[in-house]
Design a protein around this motif. Structure first.
Motif, mmCIF file in Angstrom:
data_model
loop_
_atom_site.group_PDB
_atom_site.id
_atom_site.type_symbol
_atom_site.label_atom_id
_atom_site.label_comp_id
_atom_site.label_asym_id
_atom_site.label_seq_id
_atom_site.Cartn_x
_atom_site.Cartn_y
_atom_site.Cartn_z
ATOM 1 N N GLU A 278 -10.860 48.306 -29.277
ATOM 2 C CA GLU A 278 -9.778 47.618 -29.979
ATOM 3 C C GLU A 278 -8.997 48.572 -30.888
ATOM 4 O O GLU A 278 -7.791 48.389 -31.102
ATOM 5 N N VAL A 281 -6.506 49.931 -28.668
ATOM 6 C CA VAL A 281 -5.386 49.005 -28.468
ATOM 7 C C VAL A 281 -4.346 49.208 -29.562
ATOM 8 O O VAL A 281 -3.147 49.365 -29.289
ATOM 9 N N VAL A 312 -4.476 44.975 -20.391
ATOM 10 C CA VAL A 312 -3.696 44.923 -21.627
ATOM 11 C C VAL A 312 -2.823 46.168 -21.789
ATOM 12 O O VAL A 312 -1.739 46.116 -22.371
ATOM 13 N N GLY A 324 -1.459 41.264 -24.786
ATOM 14 C CA GLY A 324 -2.731 40.744 -25.261
ATOM 15 C C GLY A 324 -3.283 39.746 -24.272
ATOM 16 O O GLY A 324 -2.598 38.790 -23.915
ATOM 17 N N THR A 325 -4.525 39.954 -23.852
ATOM 18 C CA THR A 325 -5.102 39.072 -22.836
ATOM 19 C C THR A 325 -5.742 37.821 -23.440
ATOM 20 O O THR A 325 -6.125 36.917 -22.716
ATOM 21 N N ARG A 328 -7.268 37.152 -29.893
ATOM 22 C CA ARG A 328 -7.757 38.253 -30.734
ATOM 23 C C ARG A 328 -7.007 39.544 -30.421
ATOM 24 O O ARG A 328 -6.530 40.237 -31.315
ATOM 25 N N GLU A 329 -6.895 39.840 -29.154
ATOM 26 C CA GLU A 329 -6.208 41.058 -28.732
ATOM 27 C C GLU A 329 -4.728 40.991 -29.102
ATOM 28 O O GLU A 329 -4.143 41.969 -29.598
ATOM 29 N N ARG A 330 -4.138 39.819 -28.890
ATOM 30 C CA ARG A 330 -2.715 39.669 -29.199
ATOM 31 C C ARG A 330 -2.468 39.806 -30.697
ATOM 32 O O ARG A 330 -1.457 40.383 -31.121
#
Length: 393
Positions: A278, A281, A312, A324-325, A328-330
Motif C-alpha cells: 500500500e 500504491v 490497480v 482503486g479496486t 481502502r485502496e481508493r
C-alpha cells in the motif's frame, strides 16, 4: 565526526503537535522518520555547508517555496530562521515583494527554477536545469538546490498531513475496521484478460512497469575520484550506486544524500503500520500525478512483486482519480493525490475516507509519509535527468 544535537522538531512545532496529544503520539511511533526529517533540514540549512549558495539564500528559497505552496506556518518558520542572518537587499526584496522582478541574474535563475520545480515539476526540463550552471552555480551547488527544493516540498506536505491527522484525531477515535467492500464500491473493473500477465510490463498512457534506466543531465561523480565521505555514502546507498547516474550525481552532496537515504528507508521500510504494497500504491499515485515516468515504473513494479497483481496499477496509469479496486485502496489513492496537488488546502476531510475504510492512525501516517516522500523523489528524477528505455538485447 561528532554530530551536533538537532534543534527542536520543526514539524511538531509548525503543526502544533503538543506532547501527550494523540497526533504527537502517533507521529513519534515513527521516531526514525521524525529524526531523519529533522536531520535533513539541519544538513540543508546549516551554516557549515560548503558551496556558493549561502545559508541566507537557502533559507530564502525555502521561504519562497513554502509561500507559493500555500503553507503560511512554514513561511513564518523560514522567515524567522532568516531574520538573524541580515539578508542582502536582493533577498530582502524577494521576501517583501516576491512578485516583483528580480534584478540579480543568479538569484532570478535560482528562484525561477525553485518555483517551477515546486509547483510544476514536469515542466522544469533540461533547459531549466542547465540555466543554473549558466548563471554561475557549480554542479554541487545545483544538486544542493534540487535537494533543497525536493526536501521543502516533502516537508510542507508532512506538515499539512500531520496537521490534518491531528484534526482528525480531535474528531474522535478511529472506528472498527470497515466491512468488506461490495462490488458497487469498487473502481471500474479491469478484467485480468485485458492485463499483461504478472511479470510482464504494463504500458498505459506513456507509463509502464518496465524496468527503466535513468540518465543525468549534469556531470556525475567519477567513483575513482570519490572522497572518503562520498565512498561511504555510495556504499550505504544502493548495491548499484557506483554504476547509477542518480547516486553518482547526488553524491556531489554526500551529507545530504546520506540524510535523505535515512529518511527514505525509514518511510518505505518501517515495520508494521501500512502494508508495504500500500505504500507503493501511494508512491505510484504521486508519481503519476507529477508525471514522473521513472518513479511510477519502479513502484508499480514493486507493488506487483509484493501484491502479485497489477490491476490497480493499470487503473492509476489510466486515471489516478478513479483508481482503486476497493474502498481502502481508493481512499489511499485519493488522499495521496490530494496531498500532491494541494498541500495548502489539505485537511481532515481528505483523511476521513481512510479512517472510514478502517485504516489506523499509524497506517494513515505511513500513507502520508509515502506520498510526501515522493514529492521529493519525483522532483529529483524529473529535473536532474530523464528516464531511458534500455536498449534491447
Amino acid at each position: 565526526m561528532t554530530t551536533a544535537p538537532l534543534p527542536a522538531d520543526t514539524i511538531d512545532q509548525i503543526a502544533q503537535l503538543a506532547p501527550g496529544s494523540a497526533a504527537h503520539g502517533v507521529r513519534h511511533q515513527r521516531e526514525k522518520v521524525a529524526t531523519a526529517t529533522q536531520a535533513c533540514e539541519a544538513a540543508l540549512f546549516g551554516p557549515e555547508l560548503p558551496g556558493s549558495l549561502t545559508q541566507a539564500e537557502r533559507l530564502a528559497v525555502a521561504h519562497d517555496i513554502a509561500r507559493v505552496s500555500g503553507l503560511p506556518s512554514l513561511v513564518a518558520h523560514y522567515r524567522a530562521a532568516l531574520a538573524p542572518l541580515h539578508p542582502t537587499p536582493a533577498l530582502q526584496a524577494l521576501l517583501d515583494a516576491p512578485d516583483a522582478a528580480i534584478a540579480d541574474a543568479r538569484l532570478r535563475a535560482v528562484v525561477h527554477f525553485a518555483r517551477t520545480l515546486a509547483l510544476h515539476p514536469a515542466e522544469s526540463d533540461q533547459a531549466a536545469l542547465l540555466a543554473l550552471p549558466a548563471a554561475g552555480l557549480s554542479v554541487p551547488d545545483t544538486v544542493l538546490l534540487a535537494q533543497l527544493i525536493g526536501f521543502v516540498t516533502y516537508q510542507l506536505r508532512v506538515v499539512a498531513g500531520v496537521r490534518a491527522l491531528a484534526a482528525l484525531a480531535e474528531a474522535g477515535p478511529a472506528p472498527a475496521p470497515a466491512a468488506a467492500p461490495q462490488p458497487a464500491d469498487a473502481a471500474p473493473f479491469v478484467h485480468p484478460a485485458n492485463l499483461p500477465a504478472p511479470g510482464e510490463p504494463l504500458r498505459v498512457n506513456g507509463y509502464t512497469s518496465q524496468t527503466l534506466d535513468w540518465k543525468a543531465w549534469l556531470p556525475v561523480l567519477d567513483p575513482a575520484a570519490a572522497t572518503q565521505e562520498q565512498n561511504a555514502v555510495l556504499d550505504l546507498s544502493h548495491p548499484k550506486a557506483r554504476t547509477s547516474d542518480f547516486y553518482l550525481l547526488l553524491a556531489h552532496q554526500p551529507r545530504v544524500l546520506s540524510e535523505r537515504s535515512q529518511a527514505f528507508n525509514a518511510i518505505m521500510y518501517a515495520p508494521g503500520g501500512l502494508a508495504r504494497a500500500e505504500r507503493e500504491v501511494a508512491s505510484t499515485v504521486v508519481s503519476r500525478v507529477n508525471g514522473c515516468v521513472y518513479c511510477a515504473s519502479v513502484h508499480a513494479q514493486r507493488f506487483e512483486q509484493l501484491a502479485k497483481r497489477n490491476d490497480v496499477m493499470a487503473q492509476i496509469f489510466t486515471d489516478p482519480d478513479s483508481a482503486g479496486t476497493q474502498p481502502r485502496e481508493r481512499a489511499i489513492v485519493q488522499a495521496s493525490a490530494a496531498l500532491t496537488r494541494s498541500p495548502g488546502t489539505f485537511g481532515a476531510q481528505h483523511l476521513q475516507p481512510l479512517r472510514d475504510a478502517g485504516l489506523s492512525d499509524l497506517e494513515i501516517l505511513d500513507a502520508l509519509h509515502a506520498a510526501a516522500l515522493f514529492a521529493w523523489a519525483n522532483r529529483l528524477m524529473l529535473n536532474l535527468g530523464e528516464a531511458v528505455v534500455p536498449a534491447a538485447g
